[in-house]
Design a protein around this motif. Sequence first.
Motif, PDB file in Angstrom:
ATOM      1  N   PRO A 483     -27.993   7.386 -23.394  1.00 15.77           N
ATOM      2  CA  PRO A 483     -28.193   8.332 -22.293  1.00 15.77           C
ATOM      3  C   PRO A 483     -28.148   9.765 -22.792  1.00 15.77           C
ATOM      4  O   PRO A 483     -27.687  10.016 -23.922  1.00 15.77           O
ATOM      5  N   TRP A 484     -28.637  10.682 -22.010  1.00 19.56           N
ATOM      6  CA  TRP A 484     -28.560  12.097 -22.356  1.00 19.56           C
ATOM      7  C   TRP A 484     -28.288  12.873 -21.066  1.00 19.56           C
ATOM      8  O   TRP A 484     -28.564  12.359 -19.966  1.00 19.56           O
ATOM      9  N   PRO A 485     -27.744  14.079 -21.149  1.00 20.97           N
ATOM     10  CA  PRO A 485     -27.221  14.734 -19.946  1.00 20.97           C
ATOM     11  C   PRO A 485     -28.236  15.010 -18.840  1.00 20.97           C
ATOM     12  O   PRO A 485     -27.878  14.968 -17.670  1.00 20.97           O
ATOM     13  N   SER A 486     -29.492  15.308 -19.177  1.00 22.86           N
ATOM     14  CA  SER A 486     -30.442  15.710 -18.131  1.00 22.86           C
ATOM     15  C   SER A 486     -31.277  14.541 -17.616  1.00 22.86           C
ATOM     16  O   SER A 486     -32.298  14.743 -16.978  1.00 22.86           O
ATOM     17  N   MET A 487     -30.838  13.318 -17.889  1.00 21.54           N
ATOM     18  CA  MET A 487     -31.639  12.173 -17.454  1.00 21.54           C
ATOM     19  C   MET A 487     -31.587  11.995 -15.933  1.00 21.54           C
ATOM     20  O   MET A 487     -30.650  12.438 -15.274  1.00 21.54           O
ATOM     21  N   ILE A 488     -32.593  11.373 -15.392  1.00 17.61           N
ATOM     22  CA  ILE A 488     -32.633  10.970 -13.980  1.00 17.61           C
ATOM     23  C   ILE A 488     -31.342  10.223 -13.637  1.00 17.61           C
ATOM     24  O   ILE A 488     -30.880   9.401 -14.420  1.00 17.61           O
ATOM     25  N   ARG A 489     -30.765  10.528 -12.460  1.00 18.09           N
ATOM     26  CA  ARG A 489     -29.528   9.837 -12.067  1.00 18.09           C
ATOM     27  C   ARG A 489     -29.800   8.594 -11.245  1.00 18.09           C
ATOM     28  O   ARG A 489     -29.113   7.591 -11.335  1.00 18.09           O
ATOM     29  N   THR A 490     -30.788   8.719 -10.374  1.00 14.53           N
ATOM     30  CA  THR A 490     -31.202   7.564  -9.579  1.00 14.53           C
ATOM     31  C   THR A 490     -32.516   7.927  -8.895  1.00 14.53           C
ATOM     32  O   THR A 490     -32.983   9.062  -9.014  1.00 14.53           O
ATOM     33  N   ILE A 491     -33.114   6.951  -8.239  1.00 14.23           N
ATOM     34  CA  ILE A 491     -34.220   7.264  -7.339  1.00 14.23           C
ATOM     35  C   ILE A 491     -33.581   7.446  -5.972  1.00 14.23           C
ATOM     36  O   ILE A 491     -32.838   6.570  -5.508  1.00 14.23           O
ATOM     37  N   TRP A 492     -33.822   8.584  -5.384  1.00 13.93           N
ATOM     38  CA  TRP A 492     -33.197   8.931  -4.108  1.00 13.93           C
ATOM     39  C   TRP A 492     -33.366   7.778  -3.118  1.00 13.93           C
ATOM     40  O   TRP A 492     -34.500   7.383  -2.820  1.00 13.93           O
ATOM     41  N   GLY A 493     -32.255   7.254  -2.685  1.00 13.37           N
ATOM     42  CA  GLY A 493     -32.280   6.203  -1.662  1.00 13.37           C
ATOM     43  C   GLY A 493     -32.708   4.832  -2.160  1.00 13.37           C
ATOM     44  O   GLY A 493     -32.866   3.923  -1.365  1.00 13.37           O
ATOM     45  N   ASP A 494     -32.941   4.674  -3.451  1.00 10.13           N
ATOM     46  CA  ASP A 494     -33.415   3.377  -3.937  1.00 10.13           C
ATOM     47  C   ASP A 494     -32.869   3.063  -5.340  1.00 10.13           C
ATOM     48  O   ASP A 494     -33.610   2.981  -6.324  1.00 10.13           O
ATOM     49  N   PRO A 495     -31.543   2.861  -5.414  1.00  9.63           N
ATOM     50  CA  PRO A 495     -30.929   2.614  -6.727  1.00  9.63           C
ATOM     51  C   PRO A 495     -31.471   1.357  -7.415  1.00  9.63           C
ATOM     52  O   PRO A 495     -31.535   1.310  -8.649  1.00  9.63           O
ATOM     53  N   GLU A 496     -31.886   0.371  -6.627  1.00  8.53           N
ATOM     54  CA  GLU A 496     -32.409  -0.849  -7.247  1.00  8.53           C
ATOM     55  C   GLU A 496     -33.714  -0.569  -7.993  1.00  8.53           C
ATOM     56  O   GLU A 496     -33.942  -1.052  -9.094  1.00  8.53           O
ATOM     57  N   ARG A 497     -34.573   0.222  -7.354  1.00 11.11           N
ATOM     58  CA  ARG A 497     -35.855   0.571  -7.984  1.00 11.11           C
ATOM     59  C   ARG A 497     -35.601   1.375  -9.261  1.00 11.11           C
ATOM     60  O   ARG A 497     -36.320   1.235 -10.252  1.00 11.11           O
ATOM     61  N   PHE A 498     -34.576   2.219  -9.197  1.00 11.33           N
ATOM     62  CA  PHE A 498     -34.194   2.991 -10.381  1.00 11.33           C
ATOM     63  C   PHE A 498     -33.876   2.049 -11.542  1.00 11.33           C
ATOM     64  O   PHE A 498     -34.387   2.200 -12.661  1.00 11.33           O
ATOM     65  N   LYS A 499     -33.020   1.067 -11.260  1.00 10.50           N
ATOM     66  CA  LYS A 499     -32.620   0.130 -12.327  1.00 10.50           C
ATOM     67  C   LYS A 499     -33.822  -0.628 -12.870  1.00 10.50           C
ATOM     68  O   LYS A 499     -34.014  -0.743 -14.075  1.00 10.50           O
ATOM     69  N   LYS A 500     -34.620  -1.142 -11.958  1.00  9.33           N
ATOM     70  CA  LYS A 500     -35.770  -1.963 -12.357  1.00  9.33           C
ATOM     71  C   LYS A 500     -36.819  -1.163 -13.105  1.00  9.33           C
ATOM     72  O   LYS A 500     -37.390  -1.617 -14.091  1.00  9.33           O
ATOM     73  N   SER A 501     -37.100   0.071 -12.620  1.00 11.80           N
ATOM     74  CA  SER A 501     -38.178   0.846 -13.240  1.00 11.80           C
ATOM     75  C   SER A 501     -37.800   1.352 -14.619  1.00 11.80           C
ATOM     76  O   SER A 501     -38.636   1.414 -15.511  1.00 11.80           O
ATOM     77  N   TYR A 502     -36.563   1.758 -14.780  1.00 14.98           N
ATOM     78  CA  TYR A 502     -36.222   2.491 -16.005  1.00 14.98           C
ATOM     79  C   TYR A 502     -35.310   1.739 -16.966  1.00 14.98           C
ATOM     80  O   TYR A 502     -35.192   2.132 -18.119  1.00 14.98           O
ATOM     81  N   PHE A 503     -34.624   0.717 -16.468  1.00 13.14           N
ATOM     82  CA  PHE A 503     -33.722  -0.014 -17.356  1.00 13.14           C
ATOM     83  C   PHE A 503     -33.929  -1.512 -17.207  1.00 13.14           C
ATOM     84  O   PHE A 503     -33.023  -2.237 -16.842  1.00 13.14           O
ATOM     85  N   PRO A 504     -35.166  -1.987 -17.457  1.00 13.65           N
ATOM     86  CA  PRO A 504     -35.433  -3.414 -17.280  1.00 13.65           C
ATOM     87  C   PRO A 504     -34.539  -4.240 -18.211  1.00 13.65           C
ATOM     88  O   PRO A 504     -34.263  -3.814 -19.343  1.00 13.65           O
ATOM     89  N   GLU A 505     -34.085  -5.363 -17.705  1.00 13.91           N
ATOM     90  CA  GLU A 505     -33.089  -6.152 -18.444  1.00 13.91           C
ATOM     91  C   GLU A 505     -33.509  -6.519 -19.856  1.00 13.91           C
ATOM     92  O   GLU A 505     -32.696  -6.495 -20.772  1.00 13.91           O
ATOM     93  N   GLU A 506     -34.798  -6.826 -20.023  1.00  8.13           N
ATOM     94  CA  GLU A 506     -35.228  -7.318 -21.339  1.00  8.13           C
ATOM     95  C   GLU A 506     -35.188  -6.232 -22.413  1.00  8.13           C
ATOM     96  O   GLU A 506     -35.304  -6.519 -23.588  1.00  8.13           O
ATOM     97  N   LEU A 507     -35.003  -5.002 -22.028  1.00  7.68           N
ATOM     98  CA  LEU A 507     -35.033  -3.922 -23.026  1.00  7.68           C
ATOM     99  C   LEU A 507     -33.642  -3.444 -23.440  1.00  7.68           C
ATOM    100  O   LEU A 507     -33.452  -2.266 -23.794  1.00  7.68           O
ATOM    101  N   LYS A 508     -32.684  -4.340 -23.415  1.00  7.91           N
ATOM    102  CA  LYS A 508     -31.353  -4.063 -23.970  1.00  7.91           C
ATOM    103  C   LYS A 508     -30.661  -2.855 -23.355  1.00  7.91           C
ATOM    104  O   LYS A 508     -29.866  -2.183 -24.004  1.00  7.91           O
TER     105      LYS A 508
END
Length: 664
Positions: A483-508
């Motif tokens: 992680p780095w300090p200026s990274m996106i924190r979440t997608i406003w109102g849609d934390p699940e989409r945030f996880k899925k879009s940017y931190f897909p499980e298969e990519l460690k």
Amino acid sequence: MAETSAAISSMLVENRVFEPHPALVAQARVSGMDAYRALCAEAEADFEGFWARRARELLHWHKPFTQVLDESNKPFYKWFQDGELNASYNCLDRHMGTPVENKTAIIFEADDGAVTRVTYKEVLARVSRFANALKSLGVKKGDRVVIYMPMTIEGIVAMQACARIGATHSVVFGGFSAGALKDRIQDAGAVAVITANFQMRGGKELPLKSIVDEAIGMGGCESVRHVVVFQRTATACNMVAGRDVWMHELLAGQSDECPPEVVGAEHPLFILYTSGSTGKPKGVQHSTGGYLLWAKQTMLWTFDLKDSDVFWCTADIGWITGHTYVAYGPLAAGATQIVFEGVPTYPNAGRFWQMIERHGCTIFYTAPTAIRSLIKASDTDEKVHPKNWNLSTLRILGSVGEPINPEAWMWYYKHVGGERCPIVDTFWQTETGGHMITPLPGATPLVPGSCTLPLPGIFAAIVDEQGNDMPNGQGGILVVKKPWPSMIRTIWGDPERFKKSYFPEELKGYYLAGDGAVRSEDRGYFRITGRIDDVLNVSGHRMGTMEIESALVAKTDLVAEAAVVGRPDDLTGEAIVAFVVLKRPLPQGEEAKQIANELRNWVAKEIGPIAKPKDIRFGENLPKTRSGKIMRRLLRAIARGEAITQDVSTLENPHILEQLARNN
Ligand code: PRX
């Protein structure tokens, strides 16, 4: 990635290397590659310490942080969590009592050429007054405020005023339609909208306020209690009693002192909507502390900012570049910056060069699309070629937003930078908040078309679909491992989409940028090969659309601009369709066929037969958003022969769709 992709990449190897000028190296903040490597090593050896030191050195904390990185709820990383600060204080108040106080903060040039200058002290007073005005409307910490403004001092003041009172702004680009604006107001649940009656672009008066009315009139925007209207032009606009208020009337009588609302480091400074590959635009949420730290640090590193610099980022505040490198970074760093209301081609395509000369610009930061269109203009009209202006004040050039093809790079380097100014090709995204991969002007040897190496503290890598590192020379998926300090924190109102879009499980657990990239075998330099969602698969071979475009544009005697998309094909899975703007009048009939053939053979020669476009369409231009991005989705629809169902109201030039739809 298929082997072919690597083969294609290696055929496009760029051999030209431009070492940084010794005079520039001597005085640079990061001076030479050893200094760069030392910073990288520091971040590697003591990751949290590296960031903590910079956060303490560069920002004023009303309450110092004790914890640097909180990883307890990955990927919802938190930085400097228990620290407290205010972004506006860091951009303005902090300079009071220093020589920056009376320095020019903004040189504003209006569409018609009128110039206004404001000092830091004046900006502070204006921001404070505006902050008090917002408070008088009941806007408070945590509220969301939509800003739908032209490029003006008032637009920046509005953003800073929100930050001052802890309200989260969401700037919507002034070229967006009512429907797009409505979606954003609604999603953010904004309590107020700040707008202008009209905006001036290229000598034309374009409405803003009536679009706000239309957006709110669509329903679903009941959260909006107030609309604040900046009177940009004398033309009247509709005002809704009880809801709408003129900015100048609201400001009258407000004190120009307003104590900043101190917020936690993770407090959302802003939400900025950006398109994903699917679904509605995503509200990218940024923090206060981490975001501002990187905005300021990258100003100092990437642009090697000095007290005497006159910085100019041409981006609109409606985009992330206009947030980080207009509204926040330059002010946090105490820079003098140029802010431009108009368009690069008005009154003629020499406007940028004229403004650089007029204001003594030293650092110029723009987009490849702008450069390419100005190349085209100066090819046809000598009078707008940069050689007609004195650009000797320039010391650093920057590029952002899309890959810059080596031909445009060389022209920029030669004709704008006088072969003296390094070009920082900055790769980053709305989601990253600030630069990620970029040359440092006093350190990195430049290779045209390459964004070179990650900034210190940014652990960018290229991996395969399972997150394993790819060797240099082989294309893959661009990720950031830490992680780095200026990274996106979440997608406003849609934390699940945030996880899925940017931190897909298969990519460690790595951050997925959504781009393909390749590192050069010799230097390990990154080259962005285009969005993964733009990658084509032809007969099982993967190709970056950008590589084909780059090849087409390399046919410099013929091609001004090109965009390549995929189309389903019974035989090969996907076929390549190229949309081409020629440096000559639109060809018809036999002539079009003959040029298309010539180009096909050219691409075959540049990359290989598999990269030959099956279909080549000519147009006088390509469909672009007002921000200058090529609308690929639209091209894909045309390529497939589908009816255009998407909203084309933001298109600069809708008539060209017909031209491009014609088969040659
Ligand atoms: O594909 C990359 C491209 O622009 C995308 C991010 O777009 P946006 O969020 O609108 O932000 C643009 C301004 C930072 C990336 O995923 N991109 C951006 N900069 C570069 C780039 N591609 C190649 N080279 C760059 N320098």
